[in-house]
Design a protein around this motif. Structure first.
Motif, PDB file in Angstrom:
ATOM      1  N   PHE A 172    -101.395 -12.309 -48.950  1.00 49.88           N
ATOM      2  CA  PHE A 172    -100.046 -12.543 -49.469  1.00 49.88           C
ATOM      3  C   PHE A 172     -99.734 -11.375 -50.394  1.00 49.88           C
ATOM      4  CE2 PHE A 172    -100.325 -17.258 -48.760  1.00 49.88           C
ATOM      5  CZ  PHE A 172     -99.117 -17.378 -48.095  1.00 49.88           C
ATOM      6  N   GLU A 173     -98.734 -10.588 -50.032  1.00 44.60           N
ATOM      7  CA  GLU A 173     -98.407  -9.428 -50.863  1.00 44.60           C
ATOM      8  C   GLU A 173     -97.392  -9.813 -51.931  1.00 44.60           C
ATOM      9  OE1 GLU A 173     -97.915  -5.695 -48.649  1.00 44.60           O
ATOM     10  OE2 GLU A 173     -96.310  -5.234 -50.080  1.00 44.60           O
ATOM     11  N   VAL A 174     -97.595  -9.284 -53.123  1.00 47.68           N
ATOM     12  CA  VAL A 174     -96.679  -9.550 -54.239  1.00 47.68           C
ATOM     13  C   VAL A 174     -96.253  -8.211 -54.822  1.00 47.68           C
ATOM     14  CG1 VAL A 174     -96.510 -10.626 -56.524  1.00 47.68           C
ATOM     15  CG2 VAL A 174     -97.986 -11.642 -54.804  1.00 47.68           C
ATOM     16  N   ASP A 175     -95.000  -8.127 -55.223  1.00 48.80           N
ATOM     17  CA  ASP A 175     -94.513  -6.890 -55.844  1.00 48.80           C
ATOM     18  C   ASP A 175     -94.914  -6.913 -57.326  1.00 48.80           C
ATOM     19  OD1 ASP A 175     -93.156  -4.786 -56.878  1.00 48.80           O
ATOM     20  OD2 ASP A 175     -91.152  -5.525 -56.422  1.00 48.80           O
ATOM     21  N   TYR A 176     -95.862  -6.076 -57.676  1.00 45.90           N
ATOM     22  CA  TYR A 176     -96.367  -6.051 -59.050  1.00 45.90           C
ATOM     23  C   TYR A 176     -95.813  -4.802 -59.741  1.00 45.90           C
ATOM     24  CZ  TYR A 176     -99.738  -6.841 -62.811  1.00 45.90           C
ATOM     25  OH  TYR A 176    -100.329  -7.094 -64.020  1.00 45.90           O
ATOM     26  N   PHE A 177     -94.634  -4.947 -60.313  1.00 45.16           N
ATOM     27  CA  PHE A 177     -93.943  -3.823 -60.969  1.00 45.16           C
ATOM     28  C   PHE A 177     -93.880  -2.599 -60.049  1.00 45.16           C
ATOM     29  CE2 PHE A 177     -96.118  -6.328 -64.289  1.00 45.16           C
ATOM     30  CZ  PHE A 177     -94.988  -6.832 -64.930  1.00 45.16           C
TER      31      PHE A 177
END
Ligand code: 4AD
Length: 503
Positions: A172-177
């Motif tokens: 699961f990819e998350v946009d981390y800044f």
């Protein structure tokens, strides 16, 4: 003197006393001069009997027409009544309605899966969900207890991770800044570094996998406990695994017998869960799947499914005939309605099993060495045994990069899965870890991963590398196995699955 507040589970200590219970109306029925309120309070169910003669007419009528799931405080004298639900009853002397509920959407009639998941916030109050939640609580408590009492140190591993731990297909990819990071698929790699500091460690938390399969045993968010131990070999890991699982099951038997009975769990089977578990290699498992013994087992199973189907169809027809004949009392109609739901659910499951049995038997007979065991293969192997089965030494090509290559046969790794009986399949996956720098580097390369991302993990093989290993146990699959629940989604309060997120 103020009346003592108590809970339904504590009524046994208050026989003959006047007490008050705070709860919700689970069910009710009336017969002229009496109203029977079934109260639930989170600790159990209790029948509270309201006699018309004891109350003003208005109050009696209020209680008589009180809707399911209204909240109320009931005062009354407690008495033992073995025939009554929970074994105790209250002769009501007073009742205060806290919030009147009308038209509660979940009734004893049949509701579809979709409807119940949409109403999960209310469905959690059902007896079945309540009992599963209590078992889950004990499982989690037992997990912590086992590791805390056996010299393990809890290490909280991160949820945001820069790399894959268990294969890139389920990230699961998350946009981390502005940077892509991933929700943790495992805490294992971090735990390995902690094991080199503390010796025996574990982590326990939510785990995320973008599983693209809609099966009864996959969630996208589930809870996993992972122990990791320095200076351990494969036999040592299996021993730890069987002692751990047996402890968890025994704790549930000790603390949740009532809930297991409510759920219709297989208590004699659970009582039999003690070390040693069955051990076989993947190669032996593959041979078993292709054997005449497995073919015969599947054929017999098909016959028993068919016989049960005939039995259920007859039972349903009998109830329907009774209903048609008229004059059935309200309580019996409700009982029949509940029974029909259970029977039709079982019938539906049996029909699926009858349809799938030949397909699964064919898959097993044609099993080829080299591929991972499929869900149906695991089910067959586990159903052929009455205790959990460890399957060890899987083909290297089918398993994760961090598993130690068996030096006596480099086609396989020193890993294991634990298959739970009664067909729920794998509940534990674990391995000895590759502790040699060069072997590990080669595997990272083969998987096409960027070694730069794993430089800290490779460091562990440079500075005081030791044989070590561990495993992960999925809480929901374990709860499903222990409770006999057919679908994993019922074993977590608010399930997350591939197709839809409800509430
Ligand atoms: O076999 P798995 O993928 O092992 C690991 O993640 C290792 N890193 C663990 C370790 O060695 N520290 O997963 C372990 C267990 C499975 O046996 C299963 O019980 C559960 O986690 N599991 C799932 N449960 C529900 N839904 C899913 N999608 C699951 N995937 C794995």
């Amino acid at each position: 003197m103020a009346v003592q507040k108590t809970t339904i589970s504590e009524l046994k200590d208050h026989v003959g006393e006047e007490v008050s219970l705070q709860g919700w109306l689970y069910n009710s029925r009336s017969s002229g001069k009496l109203v029977f309120l079934i109260l639930r309070d989170g600790t159990g169910l209790c029948q509270c009997i309201v006699e018309k003669a004891e109350f003003a007419e208005e109050k009696f009528d209020e209680l008589k027409r009180l809707g399911q799931e209204s909240s109320l405080v009931v005062t009354g004298t407690c008495r033992e009544e073995p025939r009554s639900v929970g074994g105790y009853e209250l002769s009501v002397t007073g009742a205060e309605v806290v919030c009147e509920a009308t038209d509660y959407p979940i009734t004893p009639k049949e509701h579809g899966v979709d409807f119940l998941l949409k109403h999960r916030h209310l469905h959690l109050r059902s007896q079945r969900q309540w009992a599963i939640g209590k078992v889950r609580h004990t499982v989690i408590d037992a997990i912590r207890r086992f590791f805390n009492d056996n010299g393990f140190t809890l290490i909280d591993t991160p949820i945001f991770a820069p790399t894959a731990g268990e294969g890139e297909q389920t990230l699961f990819e998350v946009d981390y800044f502005g940077q892509p990071v991933y929700l943790a698929q495992t805490g294992q790699l971090y735990l390995e570094s902690a094991a080199m500091s503390y010796g025996k460690v574990y982590c326990f938390g939510p785990t995320f996998r973008a599983e693209k399969s809609k099966t009864r045993r996959h969630l996208t968010e589930f809870w996993m406990v992972e122990p990791e131990v320095a200076y351990i070999d494969l036999p040592g890991l299996l021993e730890l695994g069987e002692n751990f699982v047996s402890f968890v099951v025994q704790q549930v038997l000790e603390k949740n017998r009532g809930e297991l009975e409510t759920l219709g769990a297989d208590i004699p089977h659970l009582e039999n869960i003690k070390p040693p578990f069955v051990r076989m290699t993947y190669t032996e498992a593959a041979e078993l799947l292709k054997s005449d013994k497995a073919a015969k087992f599947m054929a017999e199973q098909l016959e028993s499914f068919k016989a049960r189907k005939t039995e259920i169809e007859k039972h349903i027809a009998d109830i329907e005939a009774e209903e048609k004949s008229g004059g059935v009392k309200k309580w019996k109609r409700e009982k029949n309605a509940r029974m029909l739901i259970e029977l039709r659910t079982e019938l539906e499951e049996l029909e699926k099993k009858i349809e799938n049995n030949p397909k699964h038997a064919k898959l097993a007979a044609e099993f080829n060495w080299g591929k991972d065991l499929g869900g149906s293969d695991e089910t067959i192997i586990s159903q052929m045994h009455d205790r959990p089965v460890f399957v060890t030494h899987y083909p290297r090509s089918a398993k994760a990069f961090y598993m130690k290559t068996d030096r006596s046969n480099t086609d396989v790794v020193e890993n294991f899965d634990l298959l739970a009986p009664e067909g729920f399949g794998e509940i534990i996956g674990g391995s000895v870890r590759e502790d040699d720098y060069d072997y590990l580097m080669k595997r990272i390369d083969e998987e096409g991963y960027d070694p730069e991302n794993y430089s800290w993990y490779l460091d562990l093989r440079k500075y005081g590398s030791v044989p070590h290993g561990g495993f992960g146990l999925g809480v929901e699959r374990t709860v499903a196995w222990i409770t006999g629940e057919k679908h994993i989604r019922q074993c977590i309060p608010f399930p997350r699955m591939m197709d839809k997120m409800y509430i």
